[in-house]
Design a protein around this motif. Structure first.
Motif, PDB file in Angstrom:
ATOM      1  N   LEU A   1     -25.402 -48.244  24.071  1.00 13.56           N
ATOM      2  CA  LEU A   1     -24.146 -47.964  24.773  1.00 13.56           C
ATOM      3  C   LEU A   1     -23.887 -46.457  24.817  1.00 13.56           C
ATOM      4  O   LEU A   1     -23.478 -45.910  25.844  1.00 13.56           O
ATOM      5  CB  LEU A   1     -22.968 -48.674  24.084  1.00 13.56           C
ATOM      6  N   VAL A   2     -24.133 -45.785  23.688  1.00 12.60           N
ATOM      7  CA  VAL A   2     -23.920 -44.335  23.640  1.00 12.60           C
ATOM      8  C   VAL A   2     -24.823 -43.636  24.653  1.00 12.60           C
ATOM      9  O   VAL A   2     -24.382 -42.747  25.386  1.00 12.60           O
ATOM     10  CB  VAL A   2     -24.165 -43.794  22.215  1.00 12.60           C
ATOM     11  N   GLU A   3     -26.074 -44.078  24.722  1.00 10.20           N
ATOM     12  CA  GLU A   3     -26.980 -43.424  25.678  1.00 10.20           C
ATOM     13  C   GLU A   3     -26.532 -43.656  27.113  1.00 10.20           C
ATOM     14  O   GLU A   3     -26.597 -42.754  27.945  1.00 10.20           O
ATOM     15  CB  GLU A   3     -28.438 -43.878  25.454  1.00 10.20           C
ATOM     16  N   ARG A   4     -26.065 -44.867  27.386  1.00  8.99           N
ATOM     17  CA  ARG A   4     -25.570 -45.137  28.750  1.00  8.99           C
ATOM     18  C   ARG A   4     -24.323 -44.290  29.062  1.00  8.99           C
ATOM     19  O   ARG A   4     -24.175 -43.744  30.147  1.00  8.99           O
ATOM     20  CB  ARG A   4     -25.230 -46.617  28.910  1.00  8.99           C
ATOM     21  N   ALA A   5     -23.448 -44.193  28.078  1.00 10.36           N
ATOM     22  CA  ALA A   5     -22.212 -43.414  28.288  1.00 10.36           C
ATOM     23  C   ALA A   5     -22.518 -41.931  28.412  1.00 10.36           C
ATOM     24  O   ALA A   5     -21.858 -41.195  29.159  1.00 10.36           O
ATOM     25  CB  ALA A   5     -21.236 -43.663  27.125  1.00 10.36           C
ATOM     26  N   ARG A   6     -23.542 -41.484  27.673  1.00  9.54           N
ATOM     27  CA  ARG A   6     -23.871 -40.065  27.657  1.00  9.54           C
ATOM     28  C   ARG A   6     -24.224 -39.546  29.068  1.00  9.54           C
ATOM     29  O   ARG A   6     -24.025 -38.371  29.372  1.00  9.54           O
ATOM     30  CB  ARG A   6     -25.034 -39.795  26.705  1.00  9.54           C
ATOM     31  N   THR A   7     -24.731 -40.451  29.912  1.00  9.60           N
ATOM     32  CA  THR A   7     -25.107 -40.003  31.263  1.00  9.60           C
ATOM     33  C   THR A   7     -23.902 -39.467  32.037  1.00  9.60           C
ATOM     34  O   THR A   7     -24.065 -38.740  33.009  1.00  9.60           O
ATOM     35  CB  THR A   7     -25.730 -41.155  32.076  1.00  9.60           C
ATOM     36  N   TYR A   8     -22.691 -39.842  31.613  1.00  8.98           N
ATOM     37  CA  TYR A   8     -21.495 -39.366  32.313  1.00  8.98           C
ATOM     38  C   TYR A   8     -21.107 -37.933  31.938  1.00  8.98           C
ATOM     39  O   TYR A   8     -20.273 -37.326  32.597  1.00  8.98           O
ATOM     40  CB  TYR A   8     -20.305 -40.300  32.045  1.00  8.98           C
ATOM     41  N   THR A   9     -21.700 -37.409  30.857  1.00 13.58           N
ATOM     42  CA  THR A   9     -21.278 -36.066  30.417  1.00 13.58           C
ATOM     43  C   THR A   9     -21.523 -35.019  31.495  1.00 13.58           C
ATOM     44  O   THR A   9     -20.794 -34.040  31.593  1.00 13.58           O
ATOM     45  CB  THR A   9     -22.037 -35.627  29.136  1.00 13.58           C
ATOM     46  N   SER A  10     -22.538 -35.249  32.347  1.00 14.30           N
ATOM     47  CA  SER A  10     -22.852 -34.241  33.364  1.00 14.30           C
ATOM     48  C   SER A  10     -21.729 -34.094  34.387  1.00 14.30           C
ATOM     49  O   SER A  10     -21.635 -33.087  35.076  1.00 14.30           O
ATOM     50  CB  SER A  10     -24.153 -34.619  34.066  1.00 14.30           C
ATOM     51  N   LYS A  11     -20.895 -35.108  34.492  1.00 17.08           N
ATOM     52  CA  LYS A  11     -19.766 -35.022  35.436  1.00 17.08           C
ATOM     53  C   LYS A  11     -18.537 -34.367  34.818  1.00 17.08           C
ATOM     54  O   LYS A  11     -17.527 -34.163  35.486  1.00 17.08           O
ATOM     55  CB  LYS A  11     -19.390 -36.424  35.932  1.00 17.08           C
ATOM     56  N   GLY A  12     -18.583 -34.095  33.511  1.00 22.96           N
ATOM     57  CA  GLY A  12     -17.427 -33.499  32.850  1.00 22.96           C
ATOM     58  C   GLY A  12     -17.619 -32.026  32.589  1.00 22.96           C
ATOM     59  O   GLY A  12     -18.640 -31.434  32.954  1.00 22.96           O
ATOM     60  N   LYS A  13     -16.612 -31.413  31.953  1.00 23.41           N
ATOM     61  CA  LYS A  13     -16.656 -29.977  31.687  1.00 23.41           C
ATOM     62  C   LYS A  13     -16.036 -29.700  30.328  1.00 23.41           C
ATOM     63  O   LYS A  13     -14.962 -30.236  30.015  1.00 23.41           O
ATOM     64  CB  LYS A  13     -15.832 -29.238  32.744  1.00 23.41           C
ATOM     65  N   VAL A  14     -16.712 -28.887  29.521  1.00 24.08           N
ATOM     66  CA  VAL A  14     -16.165 -28.522  28.219  1.00 24.08           C
ATOM     67  C   VAL A  14     -14.975 -27.573  28.418  1.00 24.08           C
ATOM     68  O   VAL A  14     -15.021 -26.702  29.274  1.00 24.08           O
ATOM     69  CB  VAL A  14     -17.276 -27.843  27.386  1.00 24.08           C
ATOM     70  N   ALA A  15     -13.912 -27.774  27.643  1.00 27.69           N
ATOM     71  CA  ALA A  15     -12.751 -26.869  27.710  1.00 27.69           C
ATOM     72  C   ALA A  15     -13.200 -25.465  27.340  1.00 27.69           C
ATOM     73  O   ALA A  15     -13.973 -25.293  26.397  1.00 27.69           O
ATOM     74  CB  ALA A  15     -11.655 -27.338  26.752  1.00 27.69           C
ATOM     75  N   ASP A  16     -12.725 -24.466  28.083  1.00 22.67           N
ATOM     76  CA  ASP A  16     -13.223 -23.123  27.789  1.00 22.67           C
ATOM     77  C   ASP A  16     -12.120 -22.074  27.731  1.00 22.67           C
ATOM     78  O   ASP A  16     -12.378 -20.893  27.879  1.00 22.67           O
ATOM     79  CB  ASP A  16     -14.282 -22.729  28.820  1.00 22.67           C
ATOM     80  N   TYR A  17     -10.883 -22.520  27.537  1.00 19.00           N
ATOM     81  CA  TYR A  17      -9.787 -21.540  27.504  1.00 19.00           C
ATOM     82  C   TYR A  17      -9.796 -20.710  26.223  1.00 19.00           C
ATOM     83  O   TYR A  17      -9.159 -19.676  26.144  1.00 19.00           O
ATOM     84  CB  TYR A  17      -8.429 -22.199  27.764  1.00 19.00           C
ATOM     85  N   ILE A  18     -10.519 -21.188  25.209  1.00 20.74           N
ATOM     86  CA  ILE A  18     -10.816 -20.326  24.057  1.00 20.74           C
ATOM     87  C   ILE A  18     -12.310 -20.435  23.777  1.00 20.74           C
ATOM     88  O   ILE A  18     -12.912 -21.490  24.021  1.00 20.74           O
ATOM     89  CB  ILE A  18      -9.989 -20.678  22.782  1.00 20.74           C
ATOM     90  N   PRO A  19     -12.928 -19.351  23.296  1.00 14.35           N
ATOM     91  CA  PRO A  19     -14.380 -19.337  23.100  1.00 14.35           C
ATOM     92  C   PRO A  19     -14.873 -20.475  22.213  1.00 14.35           C
ATOM     93  O   PRO A  19     -15.875 -21.133  22.537  1.00 14.35           O
ATOM     94  CB  PRO A  19     -14.643 -17.985  22.447  1.00 14.35           C
ATOM     95  N   ALA A  20     -14.146 -20.761  21.112  1.00 14.82           N
ATOM     96  CA  ALA A  20     -14.630 -21.741  20.148  1.00 14.82           C
ATOM     97  C   ALA A  20     -14.846 -23.109  20.783  1.00 14.82           C
ATOM     98  O   ALA A  20     -15.804 -23.822  20.448  1.00 14.82           O
ATOM     99  CB  ALA A  20     -13.645 -21.849  18.982  1.00 14.82           C
ATOM    100  N   LEU A  21     -13.982 -23.498  21.718  1.00  9.06           N
ATOM    101  CA  LEU A  21     -14.167 -24.786  22.377  1.00  9.06           C
ATOM    102  C   LEU A  21     -15.304 -24.716  23.382  1.00  9.06           C
ATOM    103  O   LEU A  21     -16.085 -25.649  23.520  1.00  9.06           O
ATOM    104  CB  LEU A  21     -12.869 -25.215  23.082  1.00  9.06           C
ATOM    105  N   GLY A  22     -15.395 -23.583  24.058  1.00  9.12           N
ATOM    106  CA  GLY A  22     -16.406 -23.424  25.110  1.00  9.12           C
ATOM    107  C   GLY A  22     -17.834 -23.513  24.599  1.00  9.12           C
ATOM    108  O   GLY A  22     -18.762 -23.798  25.364  1.00  9.12           O
ATOM    109  N   GLN A  23     -18.019 -23.263  23.295  1.00  5.11           N
ATOM    110  CA  GLN A  23     -19.385 -23.294  22.742  1.00  5.11           C
ATOM    111  C   GLN A  23     -19.893 -24.694  22.403  1.00  5.11           C
ATOM    112  O   GLN A  23     -21.049 -24.869  22.020  1.00  5.11           O
ATOM    113  CB  GLN A  23     -19.445 -22.411  21.488  1.00  5.11           C
ATOM    114  N   ALA A  24     -19.023 -25.706  22.557  1.00  6.11           N
ATOM    115  CA  ALA A  24     -19.441 -27.064  22.207  1.00  6.11           C
ATOM    116  C   ALA A  24     -20.560 -27.535  23.130  1.00  6.11           C
ATOM    117  O   ALA A  24     -20.634 -27.122  24.288  1.00  6.11           O
ATOM    118  CB  ALA A  24     -18.237 -28.010  22.298  1.00  6.11           C
TER     119      ALA A  24
END
Lengths: 311, 311, 311, 311
Positions: free
Chosen positions: C14-37
């Motif tokens: 299930l995790v692998e199937r769900a992981r395919t959706y990450t490409s459609k999302g965006k990491v929060a980047d309003y502070i550097p620490a979050l943007g590095q995830a």
């Protein structure tokens, strides 16, 4: 009655310079009749209180009043009902919202259209016109137009009126909301019928300039001096033209041009410089606020060149 | 079919305690038929999946569904059109705005009713019901009610429907706004006709409890096990009952009671505890949010006493 | 204390199937620490009341609580002040507005944040925590986290807190607005200091699952049965997680997943199925509402597969 | 420099008639210094371009500029930065919202204060004043006031400034919102410090009339003809005074009075009739929009009697 306006080389040049802006605008196309207008057209007539008249472009080409009619029904409704009656039902304040917005009708307590130049206010004003039937009310409005222009054959385009009647769902929404809140009374479909007909009244630039001149001239016929609109009401109308005449670009227009004016989605603009002149413009290409893009530019140039700002 | 419910002394006591709150509420009076309801009335029926049934108060007295009908049309519209079709046109989000608000329809881009429990969303849902005519659509909705209640004589009050049709100007305003934005299609007056008739369907507390029981029972007839509503749709319906069922007091109700429920301006409340029981309440005195004031108190007491919160 | 979770092939899939959706999302980047995830990261831990535990992905990787902390401060503030005090200052209603919106604070009379899950409400809740100093208040909150997770070394990231403190102008705007309306008291900068530190508390998926389990388990430690949160408060918290936990996608999440949950902009999600299990997820790629895009998908698949909707 | 104004029996009579309205108003009391003003006071000075001057009431009594200062900082900010720079950051449109509203900052995309006369816009304008320090900026503003009034001792009340600084939470909220959206830059507390000092500048009616006269006189010193404000900027200022000068009663004031004017919460009103006269009024009792109730009545009477509407 003015039959022939002078040509002015200077005005021709301003028109040609302003015309270059038409390519950045777009003709309204929500009904076919408006969409067929020539996007590059731009014409102007300027009528002075002393009888002079200047013109440029095809000033005999007719177009529909659209929102410019709001100025006329406001004057007539105040003449019919008095200031107090009208302004108990419609406010006097400009708004930062679009002309067809409904949100403020909901958030204002009690509900009341902010001013007579937005659609909600204009519909409420039309609802106040005296007359037993739609025909009688429309007849009185047309007679008022005939009186101001001196041309008794002016009437509305039934083709345009019918098209607008069919697509007027946003105005119906505003009307039923106001009916719920007792701002308007009677049958909504009849009101929409009357309103779309008033918007479809056909004039040309000279007619518009002449109406502007009457408003500029304290409501008096510039030739005979006969009162067509009481002075105080002509003043009220000019004030609304400044504070709310150009949709939600009214503030910018007041800064950059400074002449009382009202635009319509057909590309028409009427302007009235107090005690001096009336202007009629037609330029169907609109900016994103719904104002004639070249018409505004032309007025901006004229205001800068001739010092026409009232401020 | 349940014909006779048991009396419960404990439930009677809760009803009497809850009834004391009716004096702080007010019966809806925007149409005469609602205004004539007894403000002190309070009755309840509780139907269990195992066939038991408790009742207190006059559970045979009929009242109109009003907004409770939104739950039924939502289920039917999804059955008719599928989830995707319905939720492309109506959102899933609760709102802090009043049930009859129009402002969000304007500020949301693209325009879309936030959920099917506010009036805008419910009108859009009714607009989706299958059927060639108003009569056919209404007939299908009534058949759905007959199916759930087992009572085939249930119909709408034409007197209530007609009264509501006359005063439905705010709903007309919502409809024309949505028609402009292509959320609804077809004739607005016909839609208002259908909508006011669905709101005027007359039931009693036992009918309501029985409908609640079907929803609670994953959409299956509790006696025969026959599927009346697909399980997934019964789940969707319960979810909306929690997030948006009690107008803009839904959040507070979820905290204090925690049972999926939907109220109507007639004072009716339907509730459905998953896999356990359905409740029908009628208490016409309303609080300022439009919910049965004593009905809510009664559910609050029952939830506390019997641990009925799903959270 | 759970030290080692089982691996589950099904969950891995299930995790692998769900992981395919990450490409459609965006990491929060309003502070550097979050943007590095890592945008492709996705991990989950599921803790059951019976002591079992499943895990997939890197469940030891830490991330900051961000908005998930709102759930913890709400519980603590009610424990500190009682329900009445808290809900006099913060409402219980979901809202269709974005989590950082200020408009409703202005239009609501009297001004009041709609619920404790939007920023305005969460700031008001943090303002209620008992303690004489910021350090004391933060210490109490950390002790509360230690109590729930059984891990006493959990603290906040001062680097993240400092970054967020610098960019917290919108939260300052909300605070000063609420200070004007007497919803919060004391120094705004101190409140922002405390709030950014609470948001910067670092946990991993197992910690989050464990906290979720305590909430799911009526507030009791699942091993010892000791009450960490009173049952009624754990119920309130779960209710808000359903009605307002996933920003303004809460309604859709309730329909599609149906588990009480709260997300944070770091990509974390906590979920609590009553009396059964707690879930901790981390997937930093966010959808346009600010929720972990793959995390939501994963919960959707799990809810469908295992029937986890509470409705 | 005018040292002594004539008394006019007619003006005295108008003032006495207008004074009767003070009993329906209320002195602002959110800070003690304002609350101590005499609610029955009403004074006026009228300065003409030809050097004449009329006065009635105690025209030497000082009061603080408050929102009237917005007119001065707007002129100075345009002189410092040019029209384009200023109006990229602050709009030109009147608004139906209250002067201290924040909602439109959120709903407008991109965020931008609608005009320089509402608090958000005025704060953004003050943020644009040239100068390396608050002292330097304030010094330049005071020098500008000295230039217009010919009185070099005019300064601000530190007592009033300090009181307002303490209670300026709503303005802080606006500032942080605008800082988030990059409309303002730099330290918010410093901006609030400068803004509260500009609002606390103390003048009397003669000073105000004199400033009005400079604005009316196309920005030129009426005695020496020296340009203090460029003509085009003086025109912009007068336009905003008409479209947005009297809070959200600006439209009504334009209709009923028709003179460019700006009011302050201290009860002051400045007015400027183009090429003719400047007016300074002080009447601390306010109407519900925050305008001097008797001051507006006095201007209404004067406009009707002397035909002072520009429309």
């Amino acid at each position: 009655m003015i039959t022939q306006c002078e040509k002015s080389e200077e005005l021709d040049q301003l028109v040609e310079r302003a015309r270059t802006y038409t390519s950045k605008g777009k003709v309204a196309d929500y009904i076919p009749a408006l969409g067929q207008a020539d996007p590059n057209a731009l014409s102007i007539a300027v009528h002075y209180t002393d009888g002079r008249c200047l013109a440029a472009g095809d000033t005999e080409k007719t177009f529909t009043l659209q929102s410019i009619s709001k100025v006329l029904t406001l004057a007539l409704a105040i003449m019919d009902n008095g200031e107090d009656y009208v302004f108990e039902r419609v406010g006097m304040e400009p708004t930062g919202d679009p002309f067809n917005s409904i949100a403020k009708l909901e958030t204002m307590v009690p509900s009341k259209p902010l001013n007579p130049m937005i659609n909600a206010g204009a519909l409420a004003v039309t609802n106040m016109l005296s007359g037993n039937t739609i025909e009688e009310k429309l007849g009185r409005l047309l007679a008022f137009v005939h009186d101001m222009t001196g041309k008794t054959h002016i009437t509305y385009s039934s083709k345009v009126a019918e098209s607008e009647f069919k697509t007027a769902n946003l105005n119906r929404s505003l009307c039923y909301f106001m009916k719920e809140h007792h701002i308007i009374k009677g049958d909504v479909e009849e009101l929409i019928d009357l309103y779309t007909k008033q918007c479809a009244i056909e004039v040309n630039c000279n007619d518009l300039a002449r109406i502007g001149l009457v408003i500029a001239n304290e409501g008096k016929d510039p030739e005979t001096g006969r009162e067509i609109i009481p002075k105080q009401i002509s003043r009220i109308v000019k004030t609304f033209m400044v504070t709310c005449g150009m949709y939600n670009a009214s503030g910018e227009f007041a800064i950059k041009v400074g002449i009382p004016a009202k635009s319509g989605v057909s590309g028409g603009i009427i302007a009235a410089y107090p005690n001096k002149l009336g202007i009629g413009i037609c330029g169907p290409a609109l900016d994103d606020k719904g104002n004639s893009i070249a018409g505004i530019k032309l007025l901006e140039m004229m205001s800068a060149r001739y010092g026409l700002s009232i401020f």
